[in-house]
Design a protein around this motif. Structure first.
Motif, PDB file in Angstrom:
ATOM      1  N   TYR A   1       2.344  22.857  22.563  1.00 17.76           N
ATOM      2  CA  TYR A   1       1.297  21.958  23.060  1.00 17.76           C
ATOM      3  C   TYR A   1      -0.086  22.500  22.721  1.00 17.76           C
ATOM      4  O   TYR A   1      -0.972  21.749  22.282  1.00 17.76           O
ATOM      5  N   LEU A   2      -0.276  23.804  22.937  1.00 16.81           N
ATOM      6  CA  LEU A   2      -1.581  24.399  22.616  1.00 16.81           C
ATOM      7  C   LEU A   2      -1.867  24.309  21.126  1.00 16.81           C
ATOM      8  O   LEU A   2      -3.005  24.043  20.715  1.00 16.81           O
ATOM      9  N   ALA A   3      -0.826  24.536  20.296  1.00 14.22           N
ATOM     10  CA  ALA A   3      -1.029  24.430  18.848  1.00 14.22           C
ATOM     11  C   ALA A   3      -1.379  22.998  18.444  1.00 14.22           C
ATOM     12  O   ALA A   3      -2.247  22.774  17.592  1.00 14.22           O
ATOM     13  N   ALA A   4      -0.703  22.020  19.070  1.00 13.53           N
ATOM     14  CA  ALA A   4      -1.013  20.616  18.761  1.00 13.53           C
ATOM     15  C   ALA A   4      -2.428  20.255  19.209  1.00 13.53           C
ATOM     16  O   ALA A   4      -3.150  19.529  18.513  1.00 13.53           O
ATOM     17  N   ALA A   5      -2.844  20.753  20.383  1.00 12.49           N
ATOM     18  CA  ALA A   5      -4.206  20.475  20.854  1.00 12.49           C
ATOM     19  C   ALA A   5      -5.239  21.096  19.923  1.00 12.49           C
ATOM     20  O   ALA A   5      -6.270  20.484  19.626  1.00 12.49           O
ATOM     21  N   GLU A   6      -4.961  22.304  19.454  1.00 14.39           N
ATOM     22  CA  GLU A   6      -5.879  22.945  18.519  1.00 14.39           C
ATOM     23  C   GLU A   6      -5.944  22.171  17.204  1.00 14.39           C
ATOM     24  O   GLU A   6      -7.022  21.999  16.616  1.00 14.39           O
ATOM     25  N   ALA A   7      -4.774  21.686  16.738  1.00 15.29           N
ATOM     26  CA  ALA A   7      -4.762  20.897  15.503  1.00 15.29           C
ATOM     27  C   ALA A   7      -5.540  19.594  15.673  1.00 15.29           C
ATOM     28  O   ALA A   7      -6.262  19.169  14.767  1.00 15.29           O
ATOM     29  N   ARG A   8      -5.395  18.952  16.839  1.00 14.14           N
ATOM     30  CA  ARG A   8      -6.156  17.728  17.088  1.00 14.14           C
ATOM     31  C   ARG A   8      -7.647  18.002  17.126  1.00 14.14           C
ATOM     32  O   ARG A   8      -8.455  17.206  16.634  1.00 14.14           O
ATOM     33  N   ALA A   9      -8.028  19.130  17.723  1.00 11.16           N
ATOM     34  CA  ALA A   9      -9.451  19.476  17.768  1.00 11.16           C
ATOM     35  C   ALA A   9     -10.001  19.726  16.370  1.00 11.16           C
ATOM     36  O   ALA A   9     -11.103  19.287  16.032  1.00 11.16           O
ATOM     37  N   GLU A  10      -9.219  20.437  15.548  1.00 13.65           N
ATOM     38  CA  GLU A  10      -9.660  20.678  14.176  1.00 13.65           C
ATOM     39  C   GLU A  10      -9.757  19.371  13.391  1.00 13.65           C
ATOM     40  O   GLU A  10     -10.685  19.172  12.602  1.00 13.65           O
ATOM     41  N   LEU A  11      -8.775  18.465  13.609  1.00 15.07           N
ATOM     42  CA  LEU A  11      -8.812  17.177  12.930  1.00 15.07           C
ATOM     43  C   LEU A  11     -10.028  16.368  13.360  1.00 15.07           C
ATOM     44  O   LEU A  11     -10.693  15.728  12.537  1.00 15.07           O
ATOM     45  N   ALA A  12     -10.318  16.387  14.662  1.00 16.04           N
ATOM     46  CA  ALA A  12     -11.482  15.651  15.153  1.00 16.04           C
ATOM     47  C   ALA A  12     -12.769  16.223  14.567  1.00 16.04           C
ATOM     48  O   ALA A  12     -13.671  15.474  14.174  1.00 16.04           O
ATOM     49  N   GLU A  13     -12.851  17.551  14.478  1.00 15.01           N
ATOM     50  CA  GLU A  13     -14.041  18.168  13.892  1.00 15.01           C
ATOM     51  C   GLU A  13     -14.166  17.805  12.417  1.00 15.01           C
ATOM     52  O   GLU A  13     -15.259  17.498  11.929  1.00 15.01           O
ATOM     53  N   HIS A  14     -13.016  17.841  11.721  1.00 18.83           N
ATOM     54  CA  HIS A  14     -13.038  17.487  10.301  1.00 18.83           C
ATOM     55  C   HIS A  14     -13.427  16.019  10.117  1.00 18.83           C
ATOM     56  O   HIS A  14     -14.171  15.668   9.195  1.00 18.83           O
ATOM     57  N   THR A  15     -12.921  15.156  11.019  1.00 18.81           N
ATOM     58  CA  THR A  15     -13.261  13.740  10.932  1.00 18.81           C
ATOM     59  C   THR A  15     -14.747  13.518  11.178  1.00 18.81           C
ATOM     60  O   THR A  15     -15.381  12.700  10.502  1.00 18.81           O
ATOM     61  N   ARG A  16     -15.308  14.248  12.148  1.00 21.23           N
ATOM     62  CA  ARG A  16     -16.744  14.125  12.398  1.00 21.23           C
ATOM     63  C   ARG A  16     -17.556  14.580  11.190  1.00 21.23           C
ATOM     64  O   ARG A  16     -18.561  13.955  10.831  1.00 21.23           O
ATOM     65  N   GLU A  17     -17.114  15.667  10.548  1.00 13.03           N
ATOM     66  CA  GLU A  17     -17.826  16.129   9.364  1.00 13.03           C
ATOM     67  C   GLU A  17     -17.740  15.106   8.238  1.00 13.03           C
ATOM     68  O   GLU A  17     -18.729  14.853   7.532  1.00 13.03           O
ATOM     69  N   GLU A  18     -16.548  14.500   8.067  1.00  8.72           N
ATOM     70  CA  GLU A  18     -16.409  13.483   7.029  1.00  8.72           C
ATOM     71  C   GLU A  18     -17.278  12.261   7.330  1.00  8.72           C
ATOM     72  O   GLU A  18     -17.873  11.675   6.412  1.00  8.72           O
ATOM     73  N   GLU A  19     -17.340  11.871   8.604  1.00 10.26           N
ATOM     74  CA  GLU A  19     -18.170  10.722   8.973  1.00 10.26           C
ATOM     75  C   GLU A  19     -19.643  11.022   8.709  1.00 10.26           C
ATOM     76  O   GLU A  19     -20.385  10.163   8.211  1.00 10.26           O
ATOM     77  N   ALA A  20     -20.075  12.241   9.066  1.00 11.72           N
ATOM     78  CA  ALA A  20     -21.474  12.605   8.802  1.00 11.72           C
ATOM     79  C   ALA A  20     -21.762  12.617   7.305  1.00 11.72           C
ATOM     80  O   ALA A  20     -22.808  12.137   6.855  1.00 11.72           O
ATOM     81  N   LEU A  21     -20.804  13.155   6.519  1.00 10.59           N
ATOM     82  CA  LEU A  21     -20.989  13.174   5.071  1.00 10.59           C
ATOM     83  C   LEU A  21     -21.026  11.757   4.503  1.00 10.59           C
ATOM     84  O   LEU A  21     -21.819  11.457   3.600  1.00 10.59           O
TER      85      LEU A  21
END
Length: 406
Positions: free
Chosen positions: A163-183
């Motif tokens: 669960y912790l690994a999945a939450a960390e992966a979701r957080a990384e995905l959300a951060e990556h998505t925010r960076e892509e949206e900003a770009l």
């Protein structure tokens, strides 16, 4: 805390594995030294119990690579002690219970359940050979409980880690998505600014070039009219500098004092735009159908820029001194048509008119506000640009009746 322990165990695997084997061996010897009928007295375990406990504890050193084999070996050791007459308890079964915990931690839930159930059934059957010292009911409940408990704990810990690994992966995905949206937004803004610069520079440079050629002609044939055209040329270059400064000024920081104060151009500035073309020798006739309605700022700017680009193309490419601009206002849409008559002696589509970055930019600009653009040569000669724009960005695409075909 669990992740810290896991990382420490991986970094010092030999130390932690050895400590686990020694601890379970000590517990097994302690369990064999306490007789169940006199739990307050200790006696020296026999050699068989010591050897079997040592083998069971040593097999834990294999759990990282072969957790199933480790579980099987420790279960066989517990089974041997039960058949030899040892009264099983959690201490004697310490290597087996540790193996069940590690099996659940390192494999899937189905494997852990099968392993724990098989171990509990096996040691329970072996314990029945000599019979328990305690009442049957208490012994059976206790044996099953302490055998299944480590597997349940290992499964819970593994689920928590996943669960912790999945939450960390979701957080990384959300951060990556925010960076892509900003770009993406930065890229769109750069494209918009490039389109603005293209419209401003192309329009005024085309006018200046036409006026410069006119000045050259007048100086040879009508020198008395050359100064007036030179003034028009100076006005065009000054206007180009002002618009270029205003457009580039949008890139300035918030606190800059040189940022532009003028509003973005729109159809209200259309007369000034047409006068600049008239100074270059292009006569533009404007007609309006329907009641003029206010447009949203983005749509208003788009209409102005596309008319500017279309008339600039007429100045650069068409062999004509006249063009027509028709504005038709409907309930939700405004249709703008720019037509040049061309020259009867030229083909309907002069080179460079249909394809090019100018038309691509106009189409992209129209699509950015929810409109559409059609452009192409006329059968009778010349070129037509037809633009349909919504009054607001939320309107749907116009019907074929709202955007007339030329």
């Amino acid at each position: 805390m669990i992740s810290d322990w896991g990382s420490t165990s991986r970094r010092h695997r030999h130390v932690t594995d050895g400590a686990l084997a020694v601890a379970t061996f000590a517990l097994g010897i302690l369990g064999s030294a306490v007789p169940p009928e006199h739990p307050t007295y200790l006696h020296v375990p026999d050699t068989f119990a010591v050897v079997v406990s040592a083998l069971g504890s040593a097999s834990l050193l294999l759990y990282r690579d072969r957790p199933r084999l480790t579980t099987g070996l420790t279960t066989v050791c517990a089974l041997s002690l039960a058949l030899a007459g040892e009264q099983l308890n959690p201490l004697i079964q310490a290597p087996c219970l540790a193996a069940l915990f590690l099996l659940a931690l390192r494999t899937d839930r189905r494997t852990a359940r099968i392993g724990a159930s098989a171990t509990a059934a096996t040691v329970l059957a072996a314990s029945m050979v000599h019979g328990p010292v305690f009442p049957w009911e208490i012994f059976i409940i206790g044996l099953i409980s302490w055998t299944l408990l480590p597997a349940a704990m290992g499964d819970a810990m593994r689920s928590n880690t996943e669960y912790l690994a999945a939450a960390e992966a979701r957080a990384e995905l959300a951060e990556h998505t925010r960076e892509e949206e900003a770009l993406r937004r930065v890229t769109e803004e750069r494209i918009r600014m490039a389109r603005e610069l293209h419209d401003v520079v192309a329009h005024h440079i085309a006018l200046a070039a036409t006026q410069a050629r006119t000045v050259t002609y007048l100086m040879r044939h009508h020198p008395e009219r050359a100064p007036e055209m030179m003034e028009n040329l100076c006005d065009s270059t000054d206007e180009a500098l002002r618009e270029l400064r205003a457009t580039v000024g949008l890139l300035r920081q918030r606190g800059d004092t040189d940022s532009p104060r003028e509003p973005a151009p729109g159809l209200a500035q259309l007369p000034d735009l047409l006068r600049s073309f008239e100074r270059a020798g292009l006569s533009v006739e404007v007609t309006t159908e329907g009641e003029a309605q206010p447009l949203s700022p983005g749509v208003d700017l788009t209409a102005y820029r596309i008319i500017q680009e279309a008339l600039t193309n007429v100045t650069k490419h068409a062999d004509t001194a006249g063009a027509r601009v028709h504005l038709a206002y409907a309930r939700r849409w405004v249709t703008i048509t720019v037509v040049d008559e061309g020259s009867p002696g030229l083909p309907a589509s002069p080179p460079g008119r249909v394809s090019g970055y100018g038309l691509i930019g106009m189409r992209e600009r129209a699509q950015s506000v929810g409109g559409r653009l059609q452009a192409g040569p006329r059968e009778e000669g010349g070129f037509t640009v037809t633009l349909g724009l919504p009054m607001r960005r939320t309107a749907q695409h116009p019907s074929s009746e709202e955007v007339p075909q030329q």
